[in-house]
Design a protein around this motif. Structure first.
Motif, PDB file in Angstrom:
ATOM      1  N   ARG A  53       0.842  -1.202   0.000  1.00 17.52           N
ATOM      2  CA  ARG A  53       0.000   0.000   0.000  1.00 17.52           C
ATOM      3  C   ARG A  53       0.875   1.249   0.000  1.00 17.52           C
ATOM      4  NH1 ARG A  53      -2.855  -1.831   5.411  1.00 17.52           N
ATOM      5  NH2 ARG A  53      -0.669  -2.317   5.738  1.00 17.52           N
ATOM      6  N   ARG A  99      -0.138   3.990   1.512  1.00 19.03           N
ATOM      7  CA  ARG A  99      -0.374   4.561   2.843  1.00 19.03           C
ATOM      8  C   ARG A  99      -0.846   3.449   3.774  1.00 19.03           C
ATOM      9  NH1 ARG A  99       0.205   9.918   2.560  1.00 19.03           N
ATOM     10  NH2 ARG A  99      -0.450  10.179   4.702  1.00 19.03           N
ATOM     11  N   SER A 151      -3.611  11.915   7.698  1.00 20.27           N
ATOM     12  CA  SER A 151      -2.476  11.909   6.766  1.00 20.27           C
ATOM     13  C   SER A 151      -1.318  12.795   7.228  1.00 20.27           C
ATOM     14  CB  SER A 151      -2.924  12.304   5.361  1.00 20.27           C
ATOM     15  OG  SER A 151      -3.443  13.613   5.358  1.00 20.27           O
ATOM     16  N   ASP A 201      -3.642   4.104   6.685  1.00 20.96           N
ATOM     17  CA  ASP A 201      -4.653   4.983   6.111  1.00 20.96           C
ATOM     18  C   ASP A 201      -5.771   5.373   7.072  1.00 20.96           C
ATOM     19  OD1 ASP A 201      -5.883   2.538   6.214  1.00 20.96           O
ATOM     20  OD2 ASP A 201      -6.425   2.474   4.097  1.00 20.96           O
TER      21      ASP A 201
END
Length: 146
Positions: free
Chosen positions: A45, A47, A54, A50
Protein backbone atom coordinates in the motif's frame (compact mmCIF):
# COMPACT_ATOMS: atom_id res chain seq x y z
CA UNK A 1 9.65 -15.29 10.53
CA UNK A 2 6.73 -13.88 12.42
CA UNK A 3 6.55 -12.00 15.73
CA UNK A 4 6.92 -15.28 17.65
CA UNK A 5 10.09 -16.06 15.69
CA UNK A 6 11.61 -12.78 16.85
CA UNK A 7 11.58 -14.11 20.39
CA UNK A 8 13.77 -17.01 19.30
CA UNK A 9 16.49 -14.89 17.68
CA UNK A 10 19.88 -15.87 19.06
CA UNK A 11 21.51 -12.60 18.01
CA UNK A 12 20.38 -9.25 16.71
CA UNK A 13 20.73 -9.09 12.90
CA UNK A 14 22.74 -6.31 11.25
CA UNK A 15 19.92 -5.56 8.85
CA UNK A 16 16.33 -6.68 8.66
CA UNK A 17 13.35 -6.39 6.33
CA UNK A 18 9.79 -6.14 7.57
CA UNK A 19 7.01 -7.11 5.16
CA UNK A 20 3.84 -5.31 6.19
CA UNK A 21 3.73 -1.70 7.30
CA UNK A 22 0.73 -1.83 9.59
CA UNK A 23 0.84 -1.32 13.32
CA UNK A 24 2.69 -4.56 14.14
CA UNK A 25 5.29 -4.27 11.37
CA UNK A 26 5.93 -0.63 12.16
CA UNK A 27 6.23 -1.35 15.86
CA UNK A 28 8.84 -4.06 15.40
CA UNK A 29 10.68 -2.08 12.72
CA UNK A 30 11.15 0.85 15.11
CA UNK A 31 12.23 -1.43 17.96
CA UNK A 32 14.92 -3.04 15.83
CA UNK A 33 16.05 0.31 14.43
CA UNK A 34 16.58 1.60 17.97
CA UNK A 35 18.69 -1.51 18.59
CA UNK A 36 20.96 -0.40 15.73
CA UNK A 37 19.60 -2.67 13.01
CA UNK A 38 19.35 -1.27 9.47
CA UNK A 39 15.65 -1.61 8.70
CA UNK A 40 13.72 -1.79 5.43
CA UNK A 41 9.94 -1.86 5.60
CA UNK A 42 7.99 -3.08 2.54
CA UNK A 43 4.26 -2.67 2.06
CA UNK A 44 2.08 -2.98 -1.03
CA UNK A 45 0.00 0.00 0.00
CA UNK A 46 1.06 3.59 -0.56
CA UNK A 47 -0.37 4.56 2.84
CA UNK A 48 -0.30 1.58 5.22
CA UNK A 49 -1.74 3.60 8.10
CA UNK A 50 -4.65 4.98 6.11
CA UNK A 51 -6.84 5.11 9.23
CA UNK A 52 -4.49 7.74 10.72
CA UNK A 53 -4.75 11.42 9.80
CA UNK A 54 -2.48 11.91 6.77
CA UNK A 55 -0.51 14.75 8.38
CA UNK A 56 0.27 12.59 11.40
CA UNK A 57 1.18 9.66 9.19
CA UNK A 58 3.48 11.84 7.05
CA UNK A 59 5.17 13.24 10.16
CA UNK A 60 5.69 9.74 11.54
CA UNK A 61 7.30 8.51 8.31
CA UNK A 62 9.44 11.66 8.11
CA UNK A 63 10.86 11.08 11.60
CA UNK A 64 11.37 7.37 11.05
CA UNK A 65 13.24 8.11 7.81
CA UNK A 66 15.39 10.54 9.78
CA UNK A 67 16.13 7.65 12.17
CA UNK A 68 17.27 5.54 9.23
CA UNK A 69 14.31 3.33 8.32
CA UNK A 70 13.96 2.76 4.58
CA UNK A 71 10.36 2.56 3.36
CA UNK A 72 9.32 0.80 0.18
CA UNK A 73 5.62 1.60 -0.11
CA UNK A 74 3.62 0.50 -3.13
CA UNK A 75 5.93 -2.53 -3.46
CA UNK A 76 5.03 -6.19 -3.22
CA UNK A 77 7.41 -8.98 -2.29
CA UNK A 78 7.44 -11.63 -5.01
CA UNK A 79 10.16 -13.90 -3.71
CA UNK A 80 12.22 -14.56 -0.60
CA UNK A 81 15.20 -16.90 -1.00
CA UNK A 82 17.82 -18.07 1.50
CA UNK A 83 21.44 -18.34 0.48
CA UNK A 84 25.01 -17.47 1.39
CA UNK A 85 24.10 -16.64 4.99
CA UNK A 86 21.52 -14.05 4.08
CA UNK A 87 18.08 -13.66 2.55
CA UNK A 88 17.42 -12.23 -0.90
CA UNK A 89 14.17 -10.31 -1.24
CA UNK A 90 12.70 -9.69 -4.71
CA UNK A 91 10.06 -7.02 -5.26
CA UNK A 92 7.44 -6.78 -7.98
CA UNK A 93 9.21 -3.71 -9.38
CA UNK A 94 12.30 -5.83 -10.11
CA UNK A 95 14.34 -4.56 -7.18
CA UNK A 96 16.33 -7.23 -5.36
CA UNK A 97 18.23 -6.77 -2.11
CA UNK A 98 19.86 -8.85 0.60
CA UNK A 99 19.02 -8.80 4.28
CA UNK A 100 19.92 -10.87 7.32
CA UNK A 101 16.33 -11.58 8.36
CA UNK A 102 12.76 -11.04 7.18
CA UNK A 103 9.72 -10.66 9.40
CA UNK A 104 6.26 -11.07 7.92
CA UNK A 105 3.57 -8.98 9.57
CA UNK A 106 1.16 -8.77 6.67
CA UNK A 107 -2.15 -10.45 6.23
CA UNK A 108 -3.89 -10.30 9.58
CA UNK A 109 -7.57 -10.05 8.80
CA UNK A 110 -10.47 -9.05 10.95
CA UNK A 111 -13.28 -11.56 11.36
CA UNK A 112 -16.43 -11.22 9.27
CA UNK A 113 -19.88 -11.53 10.77
CA UNK A 114 -20.25 -14.93 9.07
CA UNK A 115 -16.99 -16.13 10.65
CA UNK A 116 -18.09 -14.89 14.08
CA UNK A 117 -21.37 -16.77 13.80
CA UNK A 118 -19.63 -19.91 12.53
CA UNK A 119 -17.47 -19.86 15.66
CA UNK A 120 -20.50 -19.52 17.92
CA UNK A 121 -19.97 -15.92 18.92
CA UNK A 122 -23.34 -14.63 17.78
CA UNK A 123 -24.78 -14.74 21.31
CA UNK A 124 -22.58 -11.86 22.37
CA UNK A 125 -23.23 -8.23 21.59
CA UNK A 126 -21.58 -7.31 18.30
CA UNK A 127 -21.54 -4.06 16.47
CA UNK A 128 -20.02 -2.98 13.21
CA UNK A 129 -18.21 0.21 12.38
CA UNK A 130 -16.40 0.87 9.10
CA UNK A 131 -16.15 -2.80 8.03
CA UNK A 132 -14.68 -3.93 11.37
CA UNK A 133 -16.66 -6.02 13.80
CA UNK A 134 -16.32 -5.44 17.51
CA UNK A 135 -17.30 -7.96 20.12
CA UNK A 136 -18.31 -7.40 23.70
CA UNK A 137 -19.07 -10.07 26.22
CA UNK A 138 -18.49 -11.00 29.80
CA UNK A 139 -14.86 -9.91 29.91
CA UNK A 140 -14.26 -9.31 26.21
CA UNK A 141 -14.16 -6.07 24.33
CA UNK A 142 -12.32 -5.15 21.19
CA UNK A 143 -11.38 -6.33 17.72
CA UNK A 144 -11.97 -9.94 16.83
CA UNK A 145 -9.15 -11.65 14.94
CA UNK A 146 -8.73 -15.31 14.03
Amino acid sequence: MDSDGLLRLVEIPRNMTFVGGGIIGLEYATIFRVLGVRVTLVDGRERPLDFVDSEIEDALYYHLREEGITFRFGEKVTRVAHGDGNVRVSLESGKVFSTDAVMFSAGRQGATLTELRRRGLDGLLMFRQESMYYLTGYDTFGYVFF
